[in-house]
Each structure stands twice: as structure tokens, then as C-alpha cells.
Design a protein around this motif. Structure first.
Motif, PDB file in Angstrom:
ATOM      1  N   ALA A  49       0.836  -1.194   0.000  1.00 19.99           N
ATOM      2  CA  ALA A  49       0.000   0.000   0.000  1.00 19.99           C
ATOM      3  C   ALA A  49       0.874   1.248   0.000  1.00 19.99           C
ATOM      4  O   ALA A  49       1.867   1.334   0.725  1.00 19.99           O
ATOM      5  N   LEU A  50       0.503   2.227  -0.823  1.00 11.34           N
ATOM      6  CA  LEU A  50       1.203   3.500  -0.897  1.00 11.34           C
ATOM      7  C   LEU A  50       0.234   4.622  -0.579  1.00 11.34           C
ATOM      8  O   LEU A  50      -0.941   4.563  -0.965  1.00 11.34           O
ATOM      9  N   ALA A  51       0.731   5.637   0.116  1.00  7.75           N
ATOM     10  CA  ALA A  51      -0.129   6.744   0.530  1.00  7.75           C
ATOM     11  C   ALA A  51       0.603   8.055   0.373  1.00  7.75           C
ATOM     12  O   ALA A  51       1.833   8.125   0.455  1.00  7.75           O
ATOM     13  N   VAL A  52      -0.169   9.095   0.126  1.00  8.32           N
ATOM     14  CA  VAL A  52       0.312  10.480   0.115  1.00  8.32           C
ATOM     15  C   VAL A  52      -0.648  11.301   0.969  1.00  8.32           C
ATOM     16  O   VAL A  52      -1.858  11.324   0.672  1.00  8.32           O
ATOM     17  N   PRO A  53      -0.120  11.910   2.068  1.00  7.24           N
ATOM     18  CA  PRO A  53       1.257  11.935   2.571  1.00  7.24           C
ATOM     19  C   PRO A  53       1.721  10.532   2.978  1.00  7.24           C
ATOM     20  O   PRO A  53       0.918   9.704   3.386  1.00  7.24           O
ATOM     21  N   PRO A  54       3.035  10.291   2.893  1.00  9.89           N
ATOM     22  CA  PRO A  54       3.546   8.945   3.169  1.00  9.89           C
ATOM     23  C   PRO A  54       3.378   8.567   4.645  1.00  9.89           C
ATOM     24  O   PRO A  54       3.432   9.418   5.528  1.00  9.89           O
ATOM     25  N   GLN A  55       3.153   7.265   4.862  1.00  9.26           N
ATOM     26  CA  GLN A  55       3.037   6.741   6.210  1.00  9.26           C
ATOM     27  C   GLN A  55       4.437   6.429   6.758  1.00  9.26           C
ATOM     28  O   GLN A  55       5.425   6.373   6.028  1.00  9.26           O
TER      29      GLN A  55
ATOM     30  N   GLY B 214      -7.855  15.720   6.906  1.00  9.13           N
ATOM     31  CA  GLY B 214      -6.672  15.104   7.471  1.00  9.13           C
ATOM     32  C   GLY B 214      -6.358  13.760   6.845  1.00  9.13           C
ATOM     33  O   GLY B 214      -7.245  13.044   6.390  1.00  9.13           O
ATOM     34  N   ALA B 215      -5.063  13.411   6.841  1.00 17.61           N
ATOM     35  CA  ALA B 215      -4.640  12.138   6.265  1.00 17.61           C
ATOM     36  C   ALA B 215      -5.131  10.990   7.137  1.00 17.61           C
ATOM     37  O   ALA B 215      -5.289  11.122   8.351  1.00 17.61           O
ATOM     38  N   PRO B 216      -5.395   9.826   6.553  1.00 16.14           N
ATOM     39  CA  PRO B 216      -5.888   8.682   7.330  1.00 16.14           C
ATOM     40  C   PRO B 216      -4.807   8.147   8.267  1.00 16.14           C
ATOM     41  O   PRO B 216      -3.603   8.244   8.000  1.00 16.14           O
TER      42      PRO B 216
ATOM     43  N   ARG C 182      -2.441  16.170  -7.254  1.00 18.19           N
ATOM     44  CA  ARG C 182      -2.490  17.474  -7.942  1.00 18.19           C
ATOM     45  C   ARG C 182      -3.536  17.476  -9.051  1.00 18.19           C
ATOM     46  O   ARG C 182      -4.293  18.445  -9.215  1.00 18.19           O
ATOM     47  N   THR C 183      -3.608  16.384  -9.807  1.00 19.65           N
ATOM     48  CA  THR C 183      -4.558  16.324 -10.926  1.00 19.65           C
ATOM     49  C   THR C 183      -5.997  16.306 -10.441  1.00 19.65           C
ATOM     50  O   THR C 183      -6.865  16.987 -10.998  1.00 19.65           O
ATOM     51  N   HIS C 184      -6.286  15.534  -9.391  1.00 23.60           N
ATOM     52  CA  HIS C 184      -7.657  15.391  -8.887  1.00 23.60           C
ATOM     53  C   HIS C 184      -7.993  16.414  -7.817  1.00 23.60           C
ATOM     54  O   HIS C 184      -9.139  16.436  -7.341  1.00 23.60           O
ATOM     55  N   ASP C 185      -7.000  17.232  -7.404  1.00 25.36           N
ATOM     56  CA  ASP C 185      -7.220  18.290  -6.405  1.00 25.36           C
ATOM     57  C   ASP C 185      -7.776  17.701  -5.105  1.00 25.36           C
ATOM     58  O   ASP C 185      -8.848  18.102  -4.620  1.00 25.36           O
ATOM     59  N   VAL C 186      -7.071  16.714  -4.552  1.00 29.37           N
ATOM     60  CA  VAL C 186      -7.456  16.106  -3.283  1.00 29.37           C
ATOM     61  C   VAL C 186      -6.285  16.251  -2.306  1.00 29.37           C
ATOM     62  O   VAL C 186      -5.138  16.497  -2.702  1.00 29.37           O
ATOM     63  N   ALA C 187      -6.608  16.109  -0.998  1.00 33.97           N
ATOM     64  CA  ALA C 187      -5.594  16.306   0.025  1.00 33.97           C
ATOM     65  C   ALA C 187      -4.706  15.079   0.193  1.00 33.97           C
ATOM     66  O   ALA C 187      -3.527  15.190   0.491  1.00 33.97           O
ATOM     67  N   TRP C 188      -5.277  13.887   0.002  1.00 35.45           N
ATOM     68  CA  TRP C 188      -4.500  12.660   0.192  1.00 35.45           C
ATOM     69  C   TRP C 188      -5.042  11.556  -0.712  1.00 35.45           C
ATOM     70  O   TRP C 188      -6.170  11.639  -1.199  1.00 35.45           O
ATOM     71  N   ALA C 189      -4.212  10.545  -0.918  1.00 33.34           N
ATOM     72  CA  ALA C 189      -4.591   9.400  -1.751  1.00 33.34           C
ATOM     73  C   ALA C 189      -3.875   8.167  -1.231  1.00 33.34           C
ATOM     74  O   ALA C 189      -2.717   8.245  -0.787  1.00 33.34           O
ATOM     75  N   VAL C 190      -4.579   7.037  -1.276  1.00 35.39           N
ATOM     76  CA  VAL C 190      -4.036   5.747  -0.839  1.00 35.39           C
ATOM     77  C   VAL C 190      -4.406   4.702  -1.881  1.00 35.39           C
ATOM     78  O   VAL C 190      -5.560   4.653  -2.327  1.00 35.39           O
ATOM     79  N   THR C 191      -3.440   3.880  -2.292  1.00 28.85           N
ATOM     80  CA  THR C 191      -3.707   2.772  -3.212  1.00 28.85           C
ATOM     81  C   THR C 191      -3.387   1.472  -2.509  1.00 28.85           C
ATOM     82  O   THR C 191      -2.295   1.302  -1.958  1.00 28.85           O
TER      83      THR C 191
END
Length: 610
Positions: free
Chosen positions: A244-250, A295-297, A265-274
Motif C-alpha cells: 500500500a502506498l499513501a500520500v502523505p507517506p506513512q 486530514g490524512a488517514p 495534484r490532478t484530482h485536487d485532493v488532500a490525500w490518496a491511498v492505493t
């Protein structure tokens, strides 16, 4: 009406210690009470995070689930001591009204009560009640929405019957009727609503070969937009890392996250996790990308989401496997039969033979091809009314004319001279008749009157000829033949055709069907026609008549078949030619391909045999 809560002050059943929420416990709970306690602990933690300025915003809480009949018993609780009277009262009122209840009585102390019903369709399954400090009041709407989203974990079957978080609800969505992409989209939308996320997306494939299947924001575009490219790149980045990868990084995350940063940046969201999940065998990967604002998860949230993804991935693989076609199952069989050795060759040959037989016997539309010529439904000839000479020709073949348009004129000079001659004869006969009457010579008067009447008859004939010297179009149409503009001054015989016209509102199609296909054509069959001058459009036709009379053309016999054009078009003109195809039912694909060769071989064999 729901009955009051049974023993609201009784201690809650044994379960995990309050204040220690665990997503893994929520997902793995096999009992409704254990899952309710885990859910309540998580809800208290999330409410505390939603109200960061207040100290201990939740003073007490409990979950009550429906038992036998209309009785409700406490399944989980939070806080020390017995449940307050006001909180129990708010819960009972929520059960009676079956809607959210907020109590804010300043005289009762420094707390407010929030109770929300747990609904399964139209059935009331329980209630969740929170006793909140007054510092929560400015954020009460946010807290209410947060708890309502969390209620989705209790499942659509009711918390009294199934543990929240189990795969039953997901299996129902993934296995729903319709195409797989629609089912995956419904799953993404449900997860996004339950987890209060901006977007949930699903992809399947492998490293460098991910294919987006669904997103909670509607059906994906088939175009390679920046939105799609960013999602695919983030999923492939996580699949290549295998974690699993996250931004901001865990904490402890070492893999590159450039694609995830571009995704944010493209989707204009605060954080993303795959969250990547490897499927069993060589079926590839399932990647679930979560996006949100705020806030980040926390690590335990990501661990819970990862556990959900691990449960969902096999369901997605089963749905895709169920929708494989014949070739897809054949490819899977070949991959499983051998791994690079000769063991796969017999299986591949058997599969290939079965595929060829299936293709050969597959029923396809049988169409009879024929040359097509467009003709006017009505053809009107414009002929010379008497002998004379052509003086003027105003139109040529292909010109569109309106009713009453002068097409050509005949020379009328001789007729006008004859008209003057007869008019003089009439005047002379009248004078002679008058003189004879004056002399009382009745015989002479009768002869003069007869000559006058004869001259008047000739004059009427000449006037009729003069009125017909102009050839006039009888209706709106198009000139399909006749070009007298090259014969000005030439003599015309009575009845000689000068022009032929056809109306624009009616066409028929003449089809030349080869004798080998003639038996398959019947009146009433439908088909389509494509013209050589308009090859990018087709027009529907319907067979109206079959002429059992063969004509030789290009060394072959052909039968004339007439069809009606169903959709006239202003761009069409009589005389256009093309290809028509008549629908003659269905037949196996192999027979359609080889029927001509088989018929030729049978005929030659019959001729050769003694």
C-alpha cells in the motif's frame, strides 16, 4: 411502536476494551455484538478527531439492536457508569419516531444527546445514541453526518442478523444483474459513502498493464484523459511496489510515490491511498485507490481498508471469470494445462478445433447480394402534340422542375399566320352573308354562313395548337431523359417523346438477383441498399415483387426483383446504381461462405456423371 429498551443500565456484553478501536477487529468480527462494540469504539474515536478543540466530546454512548419481536437490547456501550436517563430517553424517542433525535436542554446540565436509527430498508433494526459535551454543538452537523456514514457498516440485512463488515453486502453488489462495470461502480459508490471519501476507484491487471474498471464518480470515459492516466499510474506504482502506498507517506513507507503526488495534484485532493491485492495464481492484481480531503488517514484506518480490499478482490475476480467468453475460458485452460512444455499442445489443438467448429456453426444473417438501380415510382412522358419544329429547350436531364414549369417550346410562327388567315376568312364570310341578306338571296347567305363556321372551327383548332406549343411539367419532379437542346429547329413528329419526368416523392429499386440466389427471395423481405455515388449511407428497402423472367447480363442470368424505398431522401436521383442486400433469414457461417462453391460443384458433378 417500539418497546422501551430492555435494561438500559445493564452492563454491556464482553468485548474489546473501549477506547481501543481496531479496524481489523471490526472486519473480522463474527458476532454482531463484538462488531457493534468495535464499531462504537471507532465512532467515538472519529468523533473526537472531528472535534479537535473539545476535550472528551463523547461522555457516553451505546448501541441497541433489535432482539425478538419489537424488543431492543444494548449490544455495546462506551463510558463509565450507567447510561444517563436523558440518553435513554433520547434513544427511546428515536425508536418511536424512527428518525434522528437531538436533545439540548441547558437546564439539564452540560451535555446534549444525539440518537440515530439503524434502518434496513423500511425495517428498524436498532439505535445508536451519543451523549456529547456542549463543545460539540458548533460541529453537531458534521458529527451527525459522520455517524450516519458509519451506520452503513451495519449492513442492509440488519445488525441483528449479520455482523457488519462481512462480505455479504459486497457479494450482493458484485453479483448483481447487469454488466460487471456497473456492479463495480455500485461497489465503489457504496465504499465511498461508508468511508466518507471523495472517490474510490478500482483497477485490474498487472504492473504496467492496469485497466480502470470503475469509480464512485460515475462511468469512466474511454478516452485517455489526464484523470484516467493519473489513476492508472498511481495503481501501477502501488502494484510494482507490492504494498500500500499513501500520500502523505506513512511511517516506514520507502517506495516512490511520484505518481500518487501527481494524482493528488490532478484530482485536487488532500490525500490518496492505493491498496494492491494480488489474486491467486497468475490472475494479476486488484488495485483500490482511495482519495479524500481533510486530514490524512491513520495507519489503523489504512489497515482496515487493506483488509476490506483483500476480501473484495476475490469477489471481483470471480465476477470477471464468470463473464469470460469462449475464447477467454480457452485461454485460461491453455495457461493452466502446461507451463511452456509440450503438455499444452494437445489441449490447444482441441480448443482450436472446438473454436473453429463453433465459429463454423454459429448462425449469422444470410443476405442475398444484388445489383440495385434506383427508379422513379412513376414516369411521365412529355410528347409533341402535333407536327412542328422545336424552337427552345429550357431544361436538361437531371434538372429539378416544379409543376407548371415550361420545359420547351415549339415554333408557332406558321400557326400564328394561319390564325390571321382564318380570322380574315371569318370577317369576309360575315360580310358576304350580310350582303346576301340585303339582296334577299338566302342561298348565298347560307353558303357564306357555312364558310364562316368552317373558318371558326379551323381557328379554334389553331388556338388549341398554339396553347400546346409550350411543354409544361405536370408535377414537381426531375427530368430523367431527353435533351432536345442539341436539336433546336429540328422537326418533331406528333407523339415523339421530348422529355421523361419522375416525381421526387416516390422511388422503387430494381434488383438484379442471380439465379443461384433467386429461390431465397420472397415478397415482404427487408434489406438495405448502398449507392455508388453515396457510399457512406444506406437506405432500407422492402421487396414488393419478384419477376420470374430471367435476363442475360455479363454472361449470367439474373432475375428482376422490385423493392420499395422506405426512406426517400432529397439526395437521391433516379438512375443511381449500387448494391442491395436482402435479408433472407439466418444460416451457419460456414454455409454462407461456401454455398456458392458447393452449388457449382454439385452442378459440375451432375453434368459429369453418366
Amino acid at each position: 411502536m417500539a418497546e422501551p429498551l430492555a435494561n438500559p443500565d445493564a452492563p454491556s456484553p464482553a468485548g474489546p476494551a473501549p477506547g481501543q478501536p481496531s479496524w481489523r477487529l471490526l472486519l473480522g468480527a463474527g458476532d454482531a455484538r463484538l462488531a457493534s462494540q468495535a464499531w462504537l469504539d471507532l465512532a467515538v474515536t472519529l468523533v473526537a478527531q472531528a472535534v479537535p478543540d473539545g476535550a472528551a466530546p463523547v461522555q457516553g454512548a451505546f448501541v441497541a439492536l433489535r432482539q425478538d419481536g419489537a424488543r431492543y437490547a444494548r449490544a455495546a456501550s462506551f463510558g463509565e457508569g450507567a447510561v444517563s436517563f436523558l440518553l435513554a430517553k433520547a434513544a427511546e424517542r428515536c425508536l418511536q419516531l424512527q428518525r434522528s433525535v437531538v436533545q439540548n436542554d441547558e437546564a439539564a446540565g452540560g451535555a446534549c444527546q444525539l440518537a440515530l436509527p439503524i434502518m434496513a430498508g423500511e425495517t428498524l433494526e436498532g439505535v445508536v445514541a451519543f451523549e456529547l459535551s456542549r463543545s460539540v454543538l458548533p460541529q453537531l452537523d458534521r458529527v451527525t453526518r459522520l455517524v450516519q456514514w458509519g451506520l452503513g457498516w451495519f449492513g442492509r440485512a440488519g445488525a441483528a442478523n449479520a455482523a457488519p463488515g462481512q462480505a455479504t453486502e459486497w457479494l450482493g453488489l458484485v453479483a448483481a444483474p447487469g454488466d460487471a462495470d456497473t456492479a463495480f461502480e455500485a461497489l465503489c459508490s457504496m465504499l465511498a459513502a461508508q468511508w466518507a471519501l471523495t472517490r474510490v476507484s478500482l483497477g485490474l491487471g498487472g504492473a504496467g498493464k492496469m485497466r480502470l474498471r470503475a469509480t464512485s464518480r460515475g462511468r469512466l470515459s474511454t478516452l485517455q484523459t489526464d484523470f484516467v492516466i493519473a489513476l492508472k499510474a498511481a495503481m501501477e506504482e502501488a502494484v510494482e511496489a507490492g504494498t500500500a502506498l499513501a500520500v502523505p507517506p506513512q511511517a516506514g513507507q520507502l517506495a516512490a510515490i511520484g505518481a500518487h503526488q501527481r494524482l493528488c495534484r490532478t484530482h485536487d485532493v488532500a490525500w490518496a491511498v492505493t491498496l494492491p491485492v494480488r489474486l491467486p495464481g497468475h490472475a494479476g492484481w486488484v488495485a483500490m485507490t482511495l482519495e479524500g480531503d481533510g486530514g490524512a488517514p491513520q495507519p489503523e484506518q489504512i489497515a482496515g481498508w487493506q483488509a476490506v480490499a483483500a476480501q473484495v478482490a476475490p469477489l471481483l475476480a470471480l465476477r470477471l471469470r464468470a463473464e469470460r467468453g469462449l475464447l477467454g475460458h480457452a485461454g485460461a485452460l491453455v495457461r493452466e494445462a502446461g507451463t511452456g512444455r509440450a503438455a499444452w499442445k494437445p489441449v490447444a489443438a482441441l480448443v482450436a478445433a472446438a473454436a473453429l467448429v463453433g465459429i463454423a456453426l454459429f448462425p449469422v444473417p444470410f443476405r442475398v447480394n444484388a445489383r440495385a438501380t434506383l427508379e422513379g415510382a412513376v414516369k411521365r412522358s412529355v410528347a409533341a402534340p402535333f407536327d412542328g419544329y422545336l424552337a427552345e429547350a429550357a431544361v436538361r436531364p437531371g434538372d429539378r422542375v416544379a409543376a407548371g414549369t415550361v420545359l420547351a417550346r415549339m415554333d408557332d410562327r406558321e400557326l400564328r399566320l394561319q390564325k390571321l388567315d382564318y380570322e380574315g376568312r371569318i370577317a369576309e364570310s360575315r360580310r358576304q352573308a350580310d350582303e346576301a341578306i340585303g339582296r334577299r338571296d338566302m342561298a348565298a347567305a347560307g353558303i357564306a354562313t357555312a364558310r364562316r363556321m368552317q373558318a371558326e372551327a379551323e381557328l379554334r383548332l389553331i388556338d388549341a395548337h398554339l396553347a400546346r406549343t409550350s411543354f409544361v411539367a405536370p408535377f414537381d419532379g426531375i427530368v430523367i431523359s431527353g435533351d432536345p437542346s442539341q436539336s433546336i429547329g429540328a422537326p418533331l413528329r406528333r407523339g415523339e417523346v421530348v422529355y421523361e419526368l419522375s416525381p421526387l416523392n416516390g422511388y422503387r429499386v430494381a434488383l438484379e438477383v442471380e439465379e443461384s440466389d433467386f429461390a431465397a427471395v420472397q415478397p415482404g423481405q427487408e434489406g438495405r441498399m448502398v449507392l455508388a455515388s453515396l457510399p457512406y449511407a444506406s437506405w432500407p428497402v422492402q421487396v414488393t415483387g419478384v419477376t420470374p423472367l430471367a435476363t442475360a447480363r455479363d454472361g449470367r442470368n439474373a432475375f428482376r426483383v422490385e423493392a420499395r424505398l422506405e426512406q426517400p431522401d432529397a439526395a437521391l436521383r433516379p438512375g443511381m446504381q449500387g448494391i442491395g442486400k436482402i435479408e433472407a433469414g439466418t444460416a451457419p457461417l460456414a454455409w454462407v461462405w461456401v454455398r456458392g462453391a458447393v452449388a457449382w460443384a454439385r452442378l459440375k458433378l451432375w453434368a459429369w456423371m453418366p
